[in-house]
Design an enzyme around this catalytic site. Structure first.
Site, PDB file in Angstrom:
ATOM      1  N   GLY A 141      40.187  32.924  28.553  1.00 46.10           N
ATOM      2  CA  GLY A 141      41.080  31.821  28.909  1.00 46.10           C
ATOM      3  C   GLY A 141      40.409  30.885  29.890  1.00 46.10           C
ATOM      4  O   GLY A 141      39.185  30.722  29.881  1.00 46.10           O
ATOM      5  N   ILE A 143      39.768  31.059  32.996  1.00 44.22           N
ATOM      6  CA  ILE A 143      38.793  31.652  33.924  1.00 44.22           C
ATOM      7  C   ILE A 143      37.639  32.301  33.151  1.00 44.22           C
ATOM      8  O   ILE A 143      36.464  32.060  33.441  1.00 44.22           O
ATOM      9  CB  ILE A 143      39.493  32.664  34.861  1.00 44.22           C
ATOM     10  CG1 ILE A 143      40.595  31.957  35.655  1.00 44.22           C
ATOM     11  CG2 ILE A 143      38.482  33.318  35.804  1.00 44.22           C
ATOM     12  CD1 ILE A 143      41.598  32.873  36.326  1.00 44.22           C
ATOM     13  N   ARG A 223      43.340  41.922  36.237  1.00 40.40           N
ATOM     14  CA  ARG A 223      44.400  42.715  36.835  1.00 40.40           C
ATOM     15  C   ARG A 223      44.015  44.199  36.741  1.00 40.40           C
ATOM     16  O   ARG A 223      43.359  44.623  35.788  1.00 40.40           O
ATOM     17  CB  ARG A 223      45.734  42.501  36.096  1.00 40.40           C
ATOM     18  CG  ARG A 223      46.434  41.193  36.465  1.00 40.40           C
ATOM     19  CD  ARG A 223      47.014  41.221  37.873  1.00 40.40           C
ATOM     20  NE  ARG A 223      47.772  40.015  38.180  1.00 40.40           N
ATOM     21  CZ  ARG A 223      47.294  38.953  38.827  1.00 40.40           C
ATOM     22  NH1 ARG A 223      46.046  38.929  39.244  1.00 40.40           N
ATOM     23  NH2 ARG A 223      48.070  37.920  39.074  1.00 40.40           N
ATOM     24  N   ASP A 247      37.998  43.876  42.007  1.00 39.09           N
ATOM     25  CA  ASP A 247      38.762  42.967  42.878  1.00 39.09           C
ATOM     26  C   ASP A 247      40.254  43.272  42.774  1.00 39.09           C
ATOM     27  O   ASP A 247      41.033  42.871  43.629  1.00 39.09           O
ATOM     28  CB  ASP A 247      38.497  41.518  42.454  1.00 39.09           C
ATOM     29  CG  ASP A 247      39.100  40.512  43.425  1.00 39.09           C
ATOM     30  OD1 ASP A 247      38.798  40.614  44.640  1.00 39.09           O
ATOM     31  OD2 ASP A 247      39.867  39.643  42.986  1.00 39.09           O
ATOM     32  N   HIS A 271      41.356  41.810  46.213  1.00 38.87           N
ATOM     33  CA  HIS A 271      42.032  40.741  45.468  1.00 38.87           C
ATOM     34  C   HIS A 271      41.645  39.377  46.062  1.00 38.87           C
ATOM     35  O   HIS A 271      42.511  38.562  46.396  1.00 38.87           O
ATOM     36  CB  HIS A 271      43.550  40.935  45.471  1.00 38.87           C
ATOM     37  CG  HIS A 271      44.223  40.319  44.274  1.00 38.87           C
ATOM     38  ND1 HIS A 271      45.093  40.999  43.471  1.00 38.87           N
ATOM     39  CD2 HIS A 271      44.106  39.079  43.732  1.00 38.87           C
ATOM     40  CE1 HIS A 271      45.511  40.198  42.503  1.00 38.87           C
ATOM     41  NE2 HIS A 271      44.923  39.017  42.642  1.00 38.87           N
ATOM     42  N   SER A 276      43.405  31.024  46.555  1.00 40.51           N
ATOM     43  CA  SER A 276      44.040  29.779  46.109  1.00 40.51           C
ATOM     44  C   SER A 276      43.320  28.599  46.749  1.00 40.51           C
ATOM     45  O   SER A 276      43.093  28.605  47.950  1.00 40.51           O
ATOM     46  CB  SER A 276      45.498  29.761  46.525  1.00 40.51           C
ATOM     47  OG  SER A 276      46.132  30.863  45.956  1.00 40.51           O
TER      48      SER A 276
END
Ligand code: NDP
Length: 308
Positions: A141, A143, A223, A247, A271, A276
């Site tokens: 996608g 990323i 995830r 991560d 994470h 952001s």
């Protein structure tokens, strides 16, 4: 139109949204108490970290703009007639940088060099090159396709895996989810950039890990649900993959008792691969509001059935 921004820092979002919707009533809230007076009237919610129970108290809600890329924490609780958009494009560059920061450091021996410096050891260590290695990107996608693009710039051959052929243009060879074992077995570095859905649960398990190449590296920035951690611990102890950079985890924060912390070939970040970039998220959100107001199709529309 009545808009509520629910995030840690709301002022800059409120200002950015006012620029495109000067007639809208826009409020910011960082806690439920602050949001309370506006819930009943809110039609559009720009949010990160809001509790999903709150949706039931928003009878006029029509649209949620999520201020993050992954929507697994809210998509299953989405009210039937509410559109959900996620943030697209704000994380790709920085996450690809994170992936290649580790890939380069691990292949070039940066961590060993640092350790030798600490011991005042002078020993030439040349490492290996990414050029000519095969990079496997699972999730092609916004990323994953950037990870693939940067990998190509380093001279890597790109294999990709995604649910549909949509992202296949960025790879030399494309695989579908059922082909995960063959895909993982053929690459020198496997990067996971998958959303959390029932289909991606445990997609990298003992079977997949045991087939990975000698010397291979696993990186997970998608995830934590995608990797069976118990199986990964055993696999790292057995040396296949040779190294992992994680991560994201099954449980976050990663519990202190997790064996992953102490494995010398496991490199942990909390994470942190996609911090952001507030200005990018803000401008994406404002552009989507503009589209909403002019009736153009929204970008980043989530399919609740697919879960991403
Ligand atoms: P996109 O929705 O743009 O891409 C998702 C990709 O995963 C698509 O190529 C999709 O395939 C593929 N995919 C979905 N389900 C499967 C499956 N079952 N098997 C194989 N491939 C599958 O997402 P983004 O690239 O924007 O983000 C990816 C994820 O990264 C997010 O969902 C989020 O969880 C995570 N993330 C993590 C961050 C961090 O800080 N660590 C920060 C930002 C995001 P297709 O196109 O064919 O449907």
């Amino acid at each position: 139109m009545k808009i509520l921004v629910y995030a840690q820092e709301t002022q800059s979002y409120v200002e950015a949204l006012r620029q495109v919707a000067p007639d809208a009533e826009i409020h910011g809230a960082s806690t439920l108490e602050e949001a309370e007076p506006y819930l009943e009237e809110t039609e559009a919610l720009f949010a990160w970290g809001v509790r999903t129970e709150t949706f039931a108290r928003m009878p006029r809600l029509r649209w949620i703009q999520w201020l993050g890329a992954g929507v697994d924490m809210i998509v299953r609780q989405l009210p039937a007639d509410v559109a959900l958009t996620r943030t697209v494009g704000a994380f790709s560059t920085v996450m690809a940088e994170h992936v290649f920061a580790y890939l380069l450091a691990l292949r070039r021996g940066v961590f060993e060099m640092r350790a030798m410096q600490q011991d005042h050891v002078w020993r030439r260590l040349t490492g290996t090159s990414l050029q000519g290695q095969r990079l496997g990107v699972a999730g092609l996608g916004s990323i994953g396709s950037e990870v693939a693009r940067v990998g190509r710039a380093f001279g890597m051959e790109i294999w990709g895996l995604s649910r549909t052929p949509q992202g296949r243009g960025v790879c030399d060879r494309h695989f579908t989810p059922g082909e995960m074992p063959e895909f993982a077995a053929g690459v020198d570095a496997l990067v996971l950039v998958l959303p959390a859905t029932p289909e991606t649960d445990g997609i990298v398990d003992r079977n997949v890990l045991s087939g990975m190449r000698e010397g291979s590296i696993l990186i997970n920035v998608g995830r934590g649900n995608a990797v069976v951690e118990r199986d990964l611990v055993a696999a790292l102890r057995a040396g296949r993959p040779a190294m992992a950079q994680l991560d994201v985890f099954e449980r976050e924060p990663l519990p202190p008792e997790s064996p992953l912390w102490d494995l010398p070939n496991c490199f942990i970040s909390a994470h942190s691969s996609g911090p952001s970039e507030p200005h990018l998220v803000r401008s994406f959100a404002a552009a989507n509001l503009q589209r909403f107001l002019t009736g153009e199709p929204l970008v980043g529309l989530v399919d609740p059935k697919r879960g991403y």
